[in-house]
Design a protein around this motif. Structure first.
Motif, PDB file in Angstrom:
ATOM      1  N   LEU A 178       0.199  -3.798   5.763  1.00  0.00           N
ATOM      2  CA  LEU A 178       1.256  -3.832   6.775  1.00  0.00           C
ATOM      3  C   LEU A 178       2.537  -4.318   6.127  1.00  0.00           C
ATOM      4  O   LEU A 178       2.533  -5.317   5.419  1.00  0.00           O
ATOM      5  CB  LEU A 178       0.910  -4.818   7.900  1.00  0.00           C
ATOM      6  CG  LEU A 178      -0.311  -4.549   8.746  1.00  0.00           C
ATOM      7  CD1 LEU A 178      -0.392  -5.598   9.865  1.00  0.00           C
ATOM      8  CD2 LEU A 178      -0.270  -3.148   9.335  1.00  0.00           C
ATOM      9  N   LYS A 179       3.636  -3.633   6.392  1.00  0.00           N
ATOM     10  CA  LYS A 179       4.926  -4.144   5.953  1.00  0.00           C
ATOM     11  C   LYS A 179       5.628  -4.720   7.166  1.00  0.00           C
ATOM     12  O   LYS A 179       6.049  -3.993   8.065  1.00  0.00           O
ATOM     13  CB  LYS A 179       5.760  -3.030   5.312  1.00  0.00           C
ATOM     14  CG  LYS A 179       5.155  -2.538   3.999  1.00  0.00           C
ATOM     15  CD  LYS A 179       6.094  -1.627   3.244  1.00  0.00           C
ATOM     16  CE  LYS A 179       7.136  -2.418   2.480  1.00  0.00           C
ATOM     17  NZ  LYS A 179       7.956  -1.517   1.628  1.00  0.00           N
ATOM     18  N   MET A 180       5.702  -6.036   7.204  1.00  0.00           N
ATOM     19  CA  MET A 180       6.314  -6.743   8.330  1.00  0.00           C
ATOM     20  C   MET A 180       7.807  -6.470   8.339  1.00  0.00           C
ATOM     21  O   MET A 180       8.491  -6.685   7.337  1.00  0.00           O
ATOM     22  CB  MET A 180       6.037  -8.243   8.188  1.00  0.00           C
ATOM     23  CG  MET A 180       6.749  -9.095   9.207  1.00  0.00           C
ATOM     24  SD  MET A 180       6.037 -10.744   9.380  1.00  0.00           S
ATOM     25  CE  MET A 180       6.130 -11.400   7.749  1.00  0.00           C
ATOM     26  N   ILE A 220       1.627   0.631   6.733  1.00  0.00           N
ATOM     27  CA  ILE A 220       2.430   0.809   7.943  1.00  0.00           C
ATOM     28  C   ILE A 220       3.768   0.105   7.721  1.00  0.00           C
ATOM     29  O   ILE A 220       3.817  -1.103   7.524  1.00  0.00           O
ATOM     30  CB  ILE A 220       1.712   0.218   9.185  1.00  0.00           C
ATOM     31  CG1 ILE A 220       0.333   0.858   9.378  1.00  0.00           C
ATOM     32  CG2 ILE A 220       2.579   0.392  10.418  1.00  0.00           C
ATOM     33  CD1 ILE A 220       0.351   2.353   9.659  1.00  0.00           C
ATOM     34  N   ASP A 221       4.836   0.904   7.766  1.00  0.00           N
ATOM     35  CA  ASP A 221       6.185   0.423   7.487  1.00  0.00           C
ATOM     36  C   ASP A 221       6.805  -0.149   8.760  1.00  0.00           C
ATOM     37  O   ASP A 221       6.452   0.273   9.869  1.00  0.00           O
ATOM     38  CB  ASP A 221       7.018   1.620   7.007  1.00  0.00           C
ATOM     39  CG  ASP A 221       8.164   1.217   6.115  1.00  0.00           C
ATOM     40  OD1 ASP A 221       8.426   0.010   5.973  1.00  0.00           O
ATOM     41  OD2 ASP A 221       8.798   2.127   5.563  1.00  0.00           O
ATOM     42  N   ASP A 222       7.724  -1.098   8.598  1.00  0.00           N
ATOM     43  CA  ASP A 222       8.453  -1.663   9.745  1.00  0.00           C
ATOM     44  C   ASP A 222       7.485  -2.147  10.815  1.00  0.00           C
ATOM     45  O   ASP A 222       7.752  -2.001  12.015  1.00  0.00           O
ATOM     46  CB  ASP A 222       9.415  -0.633  10.361  1.00  0.00           C
ATOM     47  CG  ASP A 222      10.388  -0.066   9.341  1.00  0.00           C
ATOM     48  OD1 ASP A 222      10.708  -0.779   8.377  1.00  0.00           O
ATOM     49  OD2 ASP A 222      10.815   1.086   9.509  1.00  0.00           O
ATOM     50  N   VAL A 249       6.615  -0.776  -6.585  1.00  0.00           N
ATOM     51  CA  VAL A 249       8.006  -0.401  -6.359  1.00  0.00           C
ATOM     52  C   VAL A 249       8.059   0.652  -5.260  1.00  0.00           C
ATOM     53  O   VAL A 249       7.185   1.508  -5.165  1.00  0.00           O
ATOM     54  CB  VAL A 249       8.696   0.143  -7.635  1.00  0.00           C
ATOM     55  CG1 VAL A 249       8.756  -0.924  -8.713  1.00  0.00           C
ATOM     56  CG2 VAL A 249       8.017   1.389  -8.158  1.00  0.00           C
ATOM     57  N   GLU A 250       9.086   0.552  -4.402  1.00  0.00           N
ATOM     58  CA  GLU A 250       9.250   1.533  -3.331  1.00  0.00           C
ATOM     59  C   GLU A 250      10.358   2.513  -3.699  1.00  0.00           C
ATOM     60  O   GLU A 250      11.449   2.111  -4.106  1.00  0.00           O
ATOM     61  CB  GLU A 250       9.610   0.831  -2.014  1.00  0.00           C
ATOM     62  CG  GLU A 250       9.821   1.834  -0.884  1.00  0.00           C
ATOM     63  CD  GLU A 250      10.062   1.195   0.484  1.00  0.00           C
ATOM     64  OE1 GLU A 250      10.204  -0.037   0.558  1.00  0.00           O
ATOM     65  OE2 GLU A 250      10.108   1.960   1.477  1.00  0.00           O
ATOM     66  N   ALA A 251      10.072   3.797  -3.538  1.00  0.00           N
ATOM     67  CA  ALA A 251      11.065   4.843  -3.769  1.00  0.00           C
ATOM     68  C   ALA A 251      11.935   4.998  -2.528  1.00  0.00           C
ATOM     69  O   ALA A 251      11.416   5.116  -1.418  1.00  0.00           O
ATOM     70  CB  ALA A 251      10.358   6.169  -4.075  1.00  0.00           C
ATOM     71  N   VAL A 264       5.905   5.477  -1.492  1.00  0.00           N
ATOM     72  CA  VAL A 264       6.838   6.514  -1.070  1.00  0.00           C
ATOM     73  C   VAL A 264       6.773   6.635   0.450  1.00  0.00           C
ATOM     74  O   VAL A 264       5.681   6.625   1.034  1.00  0.00           O
ATOM     75  CB  VAL A 264       6.502   7.869  -1.746  1.00  0.00           C
ATOM     76  CG1 VAL A 264       7.459   8.958  -1.291  1.00  0.00           C
ATOM     77  CG2 VAL A 264       6.534   7.740  -3.270  1.00  0.00           C
ATOM     78  N   ASN A 265       7.943   6.695   1.078  1.00  0.00           N
ATOM     79  CA  ASN A 265       7.995   6.828   2.540  1.00  0.00           C
ATOM     80  C   ASN A 265       7.656   8.249   2.962  1.00  0.00           C
ATOM     81  O   ASN A 265       8.146   9.214   2.378  1.00  0.00           O
ATOM     82  CB  ASN A 265       9.398   6.477   3.053  1.00  0.00           C
ATOM     83  CG  ASN A 265       9.735   5.025   2.827  1.00  0.00           C
ATOM     84  OD1 ASN A 265       9.250   4.150   3.541  1.00  0.00           O
ATOM     85  ND2 ASN A 265      10.541   4.744   1.808  1.00  0.00           N
ATOM     86  N   LEU A 266       6.829   8.357   3.993  1.00  0.00           N
ATOM     87  CA  LEU A 266       6.439   9.661   4.509  1.00  0.00           C
ATOM     88  C   LEU A 266       6.891   9.736   5.964  1.00  0.00           C
ATOM     89  O   LEU A 266       6.634   8.807   6.735  1.00  0.00           O
ATOM     90  CB  LEU A 266       4.913   9.756   4.431  1.00  0.00           C
ATOM     91  CG  LEU A 266       4.266  11.077   4.076  1.00  0.00           C
ATOM     92  CD1 LEU A 266       4.772  11.575   2.740  1.00  0.00           C
ATOM     93  CD2 LEU A 266       2.756  10.924   4.047  1.00  0.00           C
ATOM     94  N   LEU A 316       1.423   5.475   0.331  1.00  0.00           N
ATOM     95  CA  LEU A 316       2.323   6.188   1.231  1.00  0.00           C
ATOM     96  C   LEU A 316       2.647   5.292   2.420  1.00  0.00           C
ATOM     97  O   LEU A 316       1.745   4.696   3.020  1.00  0.00           O
ATOM     98  CB  LEU A 316       1.675   7.495   1.693  1.00  0.00           C
ATOM     99  CG  LEU A 316       1.376   8.469   0.551  1.00  0.00           C
ATOM    100  CD1 LEU A 316       0.552   9.650   1.040  1.00  0.00           C
ATOM    101  CD2 LEU A 316       2.680   8.953  -0.100  1.00  0.00           C
ATOM    102  N   GLU A 317       3.934   5.162   2.749  1.00  0.00           N
ATOM    103  CA  GLU A 317       4.360   4.320   3.859  1.00  0.00           C
ATOM    104  C   GLU A 317       4.591   5.183   5.100  1.00  0.00           C
ATOM    105  O   GLU A 317       5.369   6.127   5.072  1.00  0.00           O
ATOM    106  CB  GLU A 317       5.654   3.577   3.502  1.00  0.00           C
ATOM    107  CG  GLU A 317       5.491   2.668   2.294  1.00  0.00           C
ATOM    108  CD  GLU A 317       6.637   1.673   2.112  1.00  0.00           C
ATOM    109  OE1 GLU A 317       7.577   1.652   2.940  1.00  0.00           O
ATOM    110  OE2 GLU A 317       6.582   0.916   1.129  1.00  0.00           O
ATOM    111  N   LEU A 318       3.895   4.829   6.168  1.00  0.00           N
ATOM    112  CA  LEU A 318       4.005   5.566   7.427  1.00  0.00           C
ATOM    113  C   LEU A 318       4.597   4.636   8.481  1.00  0.00           C
ATOM    114  O   LEU A 318       4.325   3.438   8.467  1.00  0.00           O
ATOM    115  CB  LEU A 318       2.624   6.000   7.929  1.00  0.00           C
ATOM    116  CG  LEU A 318       1.643   6.564   6.915  1.00  0.00           C
ATOM    117  CD1 LEU A 318       0.255   6.682   7.540  1.00  0.00           C
ATOM    118  CD2 LEU A 318       2.139   7.927   6.466  1.00  0.00           C
TER     119      LEU A 318
HETATM  120 MG    MG Z   1       9.471   1.946   3.468  1.00  0.00          MG
END
Ligand code: MG
Ligand code: C2E
Ligand code: MG
Ligand code: MG
Length: 288
Positions: A202-204, A181-183, A58-60, A119-121, A151-153
């Motif tokens: 990787l988050k496409m 890696i986000d986006d 789950v993403e916060a 969690v997004n950083l 952690l999403e960077l």
């Molecule tokens: Mg994110």
């Protein structure tokens, strides 16, 4: 700087001086007060296995329960927070609150045990010298296990990582924390960082997903991103899946994980805990 100022008409015949800088300071102060007054709220959006059987995460995602403007999405305040540095106390608050809630689900519902928390950083946080200590402290305080945290960077963090940043990321990895890696695909980073940084996922970006079910070119590009992730031995998560057709296309091209309104919208913690329980009981795969 006179050019920065504009005289704004406020009411009949009266004028006041308006400066973007003063406005920024006022908004920054309001945002920092919001953290102290507990006006922020964390919602959670599931990431699911597209072919079934894979563990969930789950993403916060932060929201601001503004006293007069209602529930604000991060698009309304995160950019300013990045600019002023308010994103540092915000990010710390989000991590602590998300870990606290997720630790409670783990204690209360067996279905939550294997679930990872993302969690997004922000880039600003990653540049903080005490990043690793702060995160270690929050994990100790909340009892949330490091090996369940991701952690999403964004690519801006990895654009020109200095040695200290790289060593901080390695220290987090050594604690068992995952990095994603986000986006992915929206930044301008060279791909070489994927080999030097301890990234696991990787988050496409959603923009690659939008037309895959109708446009063969879009399908081919998304498939190339999936192959790229595989070549670097990384997990790949597709963002912004809104239809069953998109989910099926992604599963067909070998993308194992997905996130989007088609599966679940971001929701408050109590709703997420109920969703997790229902999910495991059904134990269904979404796409096949
Ligand atoms: Mg994110
Ligand atoms: P993100 O990390 O890429 O998060 C995904 C965003 O896409 C979320 O928007 C989510 O609600 C939205 N989304 C999910 N599925 C779909 C879908 O199927 N269709 C569409 N159109 N959108 C979908 P949200 O919650 O508004 O957050 C926006 C961005 O704000 C996040 O993008 C992230 O970059 C940032 N953000 C959110 N929370 C935090 C935080 O705690 N710290 C920091 N630094 N940034 C945050
Ligand atoms: Mg994202
Ligand atoms: Mg995004």
């Amino acid at each position: 700087d006179a050019a920065m100022y504009a005289v704004k008409r406020s009411g009949r015949g009266s004028y006041r001086v308006y400066s973007p800088e003063l406005d920024t300071n006022a908004r920054d102060a309001e945002l920092r007060r919001a953290v102290e007054n507990d006006e922020l709220v964390v919602h959670f959006q599931p990431v699911v296995g597209l072919a079934g059987g894979d563990s969930l995460s789950v993403e916060a995602l932060v929201r601001w329960n503004h006293p007069t403007r209602g529930l604000l999405m991060p698009g309304a305040f995160i950019e300013l927070a990045e600019e002023t540095g308010a994103v540092i106390p915000i990010g710390e608050w989000v991590l602590r609150d998300a870990c606290r809630q997720a630790a409670a689900w783990r204690a209360e519902i067996p279905e939550a045990e294997p679930v990872r928390l993302s969690v997004n950083l922000s880039a600003r946080q990653v540049m903080q010298a005490d990043l690793v200590e702060t995160i270690r402290g929050i994990l100790d305080e909340t009892g949330f296990p490091a090996d369940r945290l991701v952690l999403e960077l964004t690519e801006s963090v990895v654009l020109e990582p200095d040695e200290l940043t790289v060593s901080r990321l390695r220290a987090l990895r050594d604690m068992g924390i995952g990095l994603s890696i986000d986006d992915f695909g929206t930044g301008y980073a060279a791909l070489s960082y994927l080999r030097t940084l301890p990234v696991s996922t990787l988050k496409m970006d959603r923009s690659f997903v939008t037309d895959i079910d109708t446009d063969p070119d879009a399908y081919a590009v998304a498939e190339a991103v999936v192959r790229l992730a595989q070549a670097f031995r990384l997990h790949v998560v597709a963002e912004g899946i809104e239809t069953a057709d998109q989910a099926r296309c992604l599963a067909d091209m070998g993308c194992r994980y997905g996130q989007g309104y088609h599966f679940a919208r971001p929701m408050p913690g109590d709703a997420l805990a109920a969703w997790l329980t229902a999910q495991r009981q059904e134990s269904v795969s979404f796409t096949r």
